[in-house]
Design a protein around this motif. Structure first.
Motif, PDB file in Angstrom:
ATOM      1  N   HIS A   1      40.215  39.628  54.271  1.00 16.81           N
ATOM      2  CA  HIS A   1      40.122  40.316  55.433  1.00 16.81           C
ATOM      3  C   HIS A   1      39.437  39.405  56.625  1.00 16.81           C
ATOM      4  N   ILE A   2      39.818  39.708  57.920  1.00 16.40           N
ATOM      5  CA  ILE A   2      39.170  39.003  59.042  1.00 16.40           C
ATOM      6  C   ILE A   2      37.748  39.408  59.087  1.00 16.40           C
ATOM      7  N   ASP A   3      37.304  40.935  58.726  1.00 13.89           N
ATOM      8  CA  ASP A   3      36.178  41.099  58.814  1.00 13.89           C
ATOM      9  C   ASP A   3      35.486  40.742  57.510  1.00 13.89           C
ATOM     10  N   THR A   4      34.253  39.979  57.456  1.00 15.23           N
ATOM     11  CA  THR A   4      33.956  39.499  56.025  1.00 15.23           C
ATOM     12  C   THR A   4      32.976  40.449  55.728  1.00 15.23           C
ATOM     13  N   ASN A   5      32.315  41.516  56.578  1.00 13.49           N
ATOM     14  CA  ASN A   5      31.468  42.313  56.166  1.00 13.49           C
ATOM     15  C   ASN A   5      31.903  43.461  55.730  1.00 13.49           C
ATOM     16  N   SER A   6      33.494  43.731  55.481  1.00 11.98           N
ATOM     17  CA  SER A   6      34.259  44.695  55.073  1.00 11.98           C
ATOM     18  C   SER A   6      34.182  44.680  53.846  1.00 11.98           C
ATOM     19  N   VAL A   7      34.582  45.943  53.203  1.00  9.91           N
ATOM     20  CA  VAL A   7      34.826  45.522  51.491  1.00  9.91           C
ATOM     21  C   VAL A   7      35.954  44.938  51.336  1.00  9.91           C
ATOM     22  N   GLN A   8      36.029  43.835  50.638  1.00  6.63           N
ATOM     23  CA  GLN A   8      37.102  43.072  50.171  1.00  6.63           C
ATOM     24  C   GLN A   8      37.818  43.449  48.795  1.00  6.63           C
ATOM     25  N   ASN A   9      38.694  44.362  49.196  1.00  7.36           N
ATOM     26  CA  ASN A   9      39.550  45.049  47.976  1.00  7.36           C
ATOM     27  C   ASN A   9      40.483  44.067  47.501  1.00  7.36           C
ATOM     28  N   LEU A  10      41.030  43.131  48.037  1.00  4.28           N
ATOM     29  CA  LEU A  10      41.971  42.137  47.549  1.00  4.28           C
ATOM     30  C   LEU A  10      42.079  40.839  48.417  1.00  4.28           C
ATOM     31  N   SER A  11      42.149  39.702  47.821  1.00  2.00           N
ATOM     32  CA  SER A  11      42.076  38.500  48.513  1.00  2.00           C
ATOM     33  C   SER A  11      42.831  37.609  47.568  1.00  2.00           C
ATOM     34  N   GLY A  12      43.274  36.495  48.240  1.00  2.00           N
ATOM     35  CA  GLY A  12      43.973  35.677  47.423  1.00  2.00           C
ATOM     36  C   GLY A  12      44.246  33.856  48.022  1.00  2.00           C
ATOM     37  N   GLY A  13      44.906  33.208  47.400  1.00  2.00           N
ATOM     38  CA  GLY A  13      45.092  32.095  47.966  1.00  2.00           C
ATOM     39  C   GLY A  13      46.289  31.233  47.035  1.00  2.00           C
ATOM     40  N   PHE A  14      46.274  29.953  47.510  1.00  2.00           N
ATOM     41  CA  PHE A  14      47.121  29.033  46.645  1.00  2.00           C
ATOM     42  C   PHE A  14      46.756  27.641  47.060  1.00  2.00           C
ATOM     43  N   TYR A  15      46.902  26.913  45.998  1.00  2.00           N
ATOM     44  CA  TYR A  15      46.727  25.389  45.995  1.00  2.00           C
ATOM     45  C   TYR A  15      48.065  24.768  46.061  1.00  2.00           C
ATOM     46  N   LEU A  16      48.247  23.905  46.987  1.00  2.00           N
ATOM     47  CA  LEU A  16      49.360  22.966  47.031  1.00  2.00           C
ATOM     48  C   LEU A  16      49.302  21.508  46.763  1.00  2.00           C
ATOM     49  N   GLY A  17      49.680  20.952  45.531  1.00  2.00           N
ATOM     50  CA  GLY A  17      49.414  19.864  45.263  1.00  2.00           C
ATOM     51  C   GLY A  17      50.080  19.199  43.973  1.00  2.00           C
ATOM     52  N   TYR A  18      49.402  18.181  43.372  1.00  2.00           N
ATOM     53  CA  TYR A  18      50.207  17.828  41.917  1.00  2.00           C
ATOM     54  C   TYR A  18      49.402  18.003  40.799  1.00  2.00           C
ATOM     55  N   HIS A  19      48.356  18.430  40.883  1.00  2.00           N
ATOM     56  CA  HIS A  19      47.435  18.681  39.499  1.00  2.00           C
ATOM     57  C   HIS A  19      46.888  20.193  39.622  1.00  2.00           C
ATOM     58  N   PRO A  20      47.732  21.224  39.538  1.00  2.00           N
ATOM     59  CA  PRO A  20      46.925  22.685  39.633  1.00  2.00           C
ATOM     60  C   PRO A  20      46.328  22.872  38.097  1.00  2.00           C
ATOM     61  N   SER A  21      45.360  23.680  38.245  1.00  2.00           N
ATOM     62  CA  SER A  21      44.740  23.910  36.663  1.00  2.00           C
ATOM     63  C   SER A  21      44.482  25.445  36.939  1.00  2.00           C
ATOM     64  N   GLU A  22      44.487  26.190  36.048  1.00  2.00           N
ATOM     65  CA  GLU A  22      44.217  27.638  35.747  1.00  2.00           C
ATOM     66  C   GLU A  22      42.715  27.832  35.733  1.00  2.00           C
ATOM     67  N   PHE A  23      42.549  28.946  36.229  1.00  2.00           N
ATOM     68  CA  PHE A  23      40.958  29.519  36.307  1.00  2.00           C
ATOM     69  C   PHE A  23      40.833  30.105  34.882  1.00  2.00           C
ATOM     70  N   ALA A  24      39.575  30.221  34.358  1.00  2.00           N
ATOM     71  CA  ALA A  24      39.484  30.714  33.295  1.00  2.00           C
ATOM     72  C   ALA A  24      38.667  32.021  33.695  1.00  2.00           C
ATOM     73  N   PRO A  25      38.645  32.944  32.789  1.00  2.00           N
ATOM     74  CA  PRO A  25      37.870  34.247  33.184  1.00  2.00           C
ATOM     75  C   PRO A  25      36.608  34.267  33.407  1.00  2.00           C
ATOM     76  N   ASP A  26      36.092  35.253  34.029  1.00  2.00           N
ATOM     77  CA  ASP A  26      34.779  35.258  34.432  1.00  2.00           C
ATOM     78  C   ASP A  26      33.827  35.247  33.106  1.00  2.00           C
ATOM     79  N   ASN A  27      34.006  35.980  32.119  1.00  2.00           N
ATOM     80  CA  ASN A  27      33.463  36.067  30.848  1.00  2.00           C
ATOM     81  C   ASN A  27      34.065  36.483  29.513  1.00  2.00           C
ATOM     82  N   ASP A  28      33.553  36.221  28.608  1.00  2.00           N
ATOM     83  CA  ASP A  28      34.422  36.721  27.236  1.00  2.00           C
ATOM     84  C   ASP A  28      34.727  38.126  27.044  1.00  2.00           C
TER      85      ASP A  28
END
Length: 174
Positions: free
Chosen positions: A77-104
């Protein structure tokens, strides 16, 4: 006697037609009008200097981070002070790796949605009602520097997770 056979035959035909229609409706994915309207209101945005485009809500922006042999893009969201209900992104390259979950305590599930006109598998973490998703996709664009795409996102509700899936379904090459 013939009249009974005709009635029985008609009855069986109606039952058979009803059961076939019921099976067809079960196999079609349910469409959510709110999510469909959300997708219609997205605006196509070029991703940096690549030949990739993604459609985002009107009040979202893409930020680019460059590495030595990769690029990472975040949309939020453009307004960083607003509630961020969703956000995302992507990596473009040769060696992506998955993120681990936040906790067990996070639950892992899998879902599929379309990206680049193909069904893709997404790993989804549900961490006490906070959701994250990710998928690593082979980029078939013949651009060597962005051979793989690691798409990822965060959402605060299942509905927002569905919206993220719709956003990623707009990812395309031109």
């Amino acid at each position: 006697m013939n009249e009974k056979k005709v009635l029985l035959s008609m009855f069986l035909t109606v039952v058979l037609l009803y059961s076939c229609n019921k099976k067809e409706s079960k196999s079609k994915p349910n469409s959510d009008p709110v999510i469909d309207l959300f997708k219609k209101n997205l605006i196509e945005t070029k991703i940096g200097g690549s030949n990739l485009y993604i459609s985002l809500p009107t009040n979202y922006k893409i930020e680019e981070n460059l590495g030595p042999d990769f690029k990472v893009y975040h949309f939020k969201h453009i307004d960083t002070n607003s509630v961020q209900n969703l956000s995302g992104g992507f990596y473009l390259g040769y060696h992506p790796s998955e993120f681990a979950p936040d906790n067990d305590d996070c639950k892992t599930e899998f879902s599929e949605s379309e990206v680049f006109n193909k069904q893709r598998k997404w790993r989804i973490y549900d961490c006490n009602g906070e959701f994250s998703m990710q998928s690593i996709i082979i980029n078939e664009s013949n651009e060597i520097w962005n051979e793989k795409i690691h798409a990822f996102g965060n959402a605060t509700t299942k509905n927002d997770l569905d919206k993220l899936m719709k956003i990623y379904s707009t990812l395309n090459k031109k």
